[in-house]
Design a protein around this motif. Sequence first.
Motif, PDB file in Angstrom:
ATOM      1  N   THR A 136       0.841  -1.181  -0.047  1.00 43.22           N
ATOM      2  CA  THR A 136       0.047  -0.022   0.019  1.00 43.22           C
ATOM      3  C   THR A 136       0.961   1.317   0.016  1.00 43.22           C
ATOM      4  OG1 THR A 136      -1.610  -1.275   1.245  1.00 43.22           O
ATOM      5  CG2 THR A 136      -1.718   1.208   1.253  1.00 43.22           C
ATOM      6  N   ILE A 137       1.982   1.225   0.683  1.00 43.39           N
ATOM      7  CA  ILE A 137       2.859   2.371   0.816  1.00 43.39           C
ATOM      8  C   ILE A 137       3.564   2.569  -0.371  1.00 43.39           C
ATOM      9  CG2 ILE A 137       4.703   3.309   2.017  1.00 43.39           C
ATOM     10  CD1 ILE A 137       3.994   2.271   4.593  1.00 43.39           C
ATOM     11  N   VAL A 138       3.898   1.659  -0.889  1.00 45.62           N
ATOM     12  CA  VAL A 138       4.814   1.489  -2.315  1.00 45.62           C
ATOM     13  C   VAL A 138       3.956   2.207  -3.198  1.00 45.62           C
ATOM     14  CG1 VAL A 138       5.822   0.165  -3.981  1.00 45.62           C
ATOM     15  CG2 VAL A 138       6.612  -0.284  -1.807  1.00 45.62           C
ATOM     16  N   LEU A 139       2.709   1.879  -3.376  1.00 43.65           N
ATOM     17  CA  LEU A 139       1.862   2.417  -4.646  1.00 43.65           C
ATOM     18  C   LEU A 139       1.478   3.715  -4.277  1.00 43.65           C
ATOM     19  CD1 LEU A 139      -0.646  -0.758  -4.977  1.00 43.65           C
ATOM     20  CD2 LEU A 139       1.322  -0.028  -6.320  1.00 43.65           C
ATOM     21  N   HIS A 140       1.551   4.384  -3.229  1.00 41.09           N
ATOM     22  CA  HIS A 140       0.938   5.682  -3.061  1.00 41.09           C
ATOM     23  C   HIS A 140       2.183   6.578  -2.464  1.00 41.09           C
ATOM     24  CE1 HIS A 140      -2.713   3.365  -2.735  1.00 41.09           C
ATOM     25  NE2 HIS A 140      -3.235   4.443  -3.322  1.00 41.09           N
ATOM     26  N   ALA A 141       3.522   5.951  -2.623  1.00 40.39           N
ATOM     27  CA  ALA A 141       4.557   6.993  -2.193  1.00 40.39           C
ATOM     28  C   ALA A 141       4.906   8.080  -3.094  1.00 40.39           C
ATOM     29  CB  ALA A 141       6.037   5.944  -2.132  1.00 40.39           C
ATOM     30  N   THR A 292      -3.926   7.268   2.987  1.00 41.64           N
ATOM     31  CA  THR A 292      -3.542   5.872   2.421  1.00 41.64           C
ATOM     32  C   THR A 292      -2.429   5.413   3.077  1.00 41.64           C
ATOM     33  OG1 THR A 292      -4.886   6.502   0.533  1.00 41.64           O
ATOM     34  CG2 THR A 292      -3.471   4.478   0.486  1.00 41.64           C
ATOM     35  N   GLU A 293      -1.218   6.116   2.985  1.00 40.92           N
ATOM     36  CA  GLU A 293      -0.039   5.687   3.324  1.00 40.92           C
ATOM     37  C   GLU A 293       0.141   5.348   4.724  1.00 40.92           C
ATOM     38  OE1 GLU A 293       2.575   8.204   0.158  1.00 40.92           O
ATOM     39  OE2 GLU A 293       2.538   9.003   2.442  1.00 40.92           O
ATOM     40  N   MET A 294      -0.584   6.153   5.427  1.00 38.75           N
ATOM     41  CA  MET A 294      -0.979   5.930   6.927  1.00 38.75           C
ATOM     42  C   MET A 294      -1.590   4.717   7.433  1.00 38.75           C
ATOM     43  SD  MET A 294       1.130   8.367   8.454  1.00 38.75           S
ATOM     44  CE  MET A 294       0.388   8.163  10.201  1.00 38.75           C
ATOM     45  N   PHE A 297       0.492   1.740   6.809  1.00 38.45           N
ATOM     46  CA  PHE A 297       1.698   1.814   7.832  1.00 38.45           C
ATOM     47  C   PHE A 297       1.089   1.215   9.137  1.00 38.45           C
ATOM     48  CE2 PHE A 297       4.047   3.886  11.360  1.00 38.45           C
ATOM     49  CZ  PHE A 297       5.329   3.154  11.141  1.00 38.45           C
ATOM     50  N   VAL A 298      -0.226   1.467   9.118  1.00 41.36           N
ATOM     51  CA  VAL A 298      -0.831   0.965  10.487  1.00 41.36           C
ATOM     52  C   VAL A 298      -0.993  -0.425  10.361  1.00 41.36           C
ATOM     53  CG1 VAL A 298      -3.049   0.937  11.656  1.00 41.36           C
ATOM     54  CG2 VAL A 298      -1.948   3.003  11.138  1.00 41.36           C
ATOM     55  N   THR A 299      -1.346  -0.864   9.282  1.00 38.11           N
ATOM     56  CA  THR A 299      -1.365  -2.480   8.533  1.00 38.11           C
ATOM     57  C   THR A 299      -0.066  -3.092   9.025  1.00 38.11           C
ATOM     58  OG1 THR A 299      -3.012  -1.762   7.043  1.00 38.11           O
ATOM     59  CG2 THR A 299      -1.882  -4.129   6.902  1.00 38.11           C
ATOM     60  N   ILE A 300       0.981  -2.592   8.722  1.00 38.89           N
ATOM     61  CA  ILE A 300       2.396  -2.900   9.098  1.00 38.89           C
ATOM     62  C   ILE A 300       2.456  -3.232  10.631  1.00 38.89           C
ATOM     63  CG2 ILE A 300       4.668  -2.648   8.995  1.00 38.89           C
ATOM     64  CD1 ILE A 300       4.242  -1.423   6.426  1.00 38.89           C
TER      65      ILE A 300
END
Length: 351
Positions: A136-141, A292-294, A297-300
Amino acid sequence: MATQVQSPMSWRDSYRGMSSDNIKGLVLALSSSLFIGASFIVKKKGLKKAGASGIRAGVGGYSYLYEPLWWVGMITMIVGEVANFAAYAFAPAILVTPLGALSIIISAVLAHIILREKLHIFGILGCALCVVGSTTIVLHAPQEREIESVTEVWALAMEPGFLFYAALVITAVFILIFHFIPQYGQTHIMVYIGVCSLVGSLSVMSVKALGIALKLTLSGMNQLVYPQTWVFTLVVITCVLTQMNYLNKALDTFNTAVVSPIYYVMFTSLTILASVIMFKDWDRQSPTQVITEMCGFVTILGGTFLLHRTKDMTDGLTTSMSSLRLSKHAEEDGMDGAEGIPLRRQDSSRS
């Protein structure tokens, strides 16, 4: 009069894709995680062998420096760190740093196979959550900030916001080292990892600055003539040596499957915070992208929490099963497991 009907925009048209620099940073970051995840296990094996014949690192010993297996793990980690170093030169920290979740998965699985440290089924779920969050973070970085000189990075580091953050970090590190480690280092995992994570957030900012300087130098714009490049180099060396020392103490004292995820969560959180303050990553993104990035990160964080709980859950089940077996044997022997009083004597006294 005919009206022109606009076709709906497909996801291919709306998604701009990753820049070439971000793709290079992504590949380097994934390679780095593979090497670093394996290095945790090799170094742990070396620390165990060194501790069997000398003073353990957890109590201040340095006998592991004479152990070849520890050096193999150290070289593996250096290769991973070099790849990570190069990744920061091409991609923003908010993209590179969360990909360290892959090293958690690798170290947890290898610890289960090689070190016989139990990985519960929820630990496997935690690994899956780490992958989902990282994706998720990679796709929205955000795209990498365009920087043409190391002096630009120095100007960002000298802004009041980042100077205040750096002062807080240095103060906290000195308090942990001189006050909390002598008292709680052997019993509280957060003390050693706190030092590694706080220092690590500063080292990443310096690594990124140094990586940008080297990238510009190789492209024809010499940055080695600037004193700021050498200041960043000195900060990198100091921070990396500090991290290595206290990470060794944490690995030797506590379970690897617990050290890795906790270190990842703290290190990633502080690094993203430092990057947002210094490079202002979120200023180039919409609120939807930031949220979305947050969420990623919460998922991680949820995945690393499950990995952390794996050890406690396994130990708890083992303890309860052991106590159940002891109680059963005690009843068969006619003894009360709680007080050590013969059950037959209690029965006769009641009659």
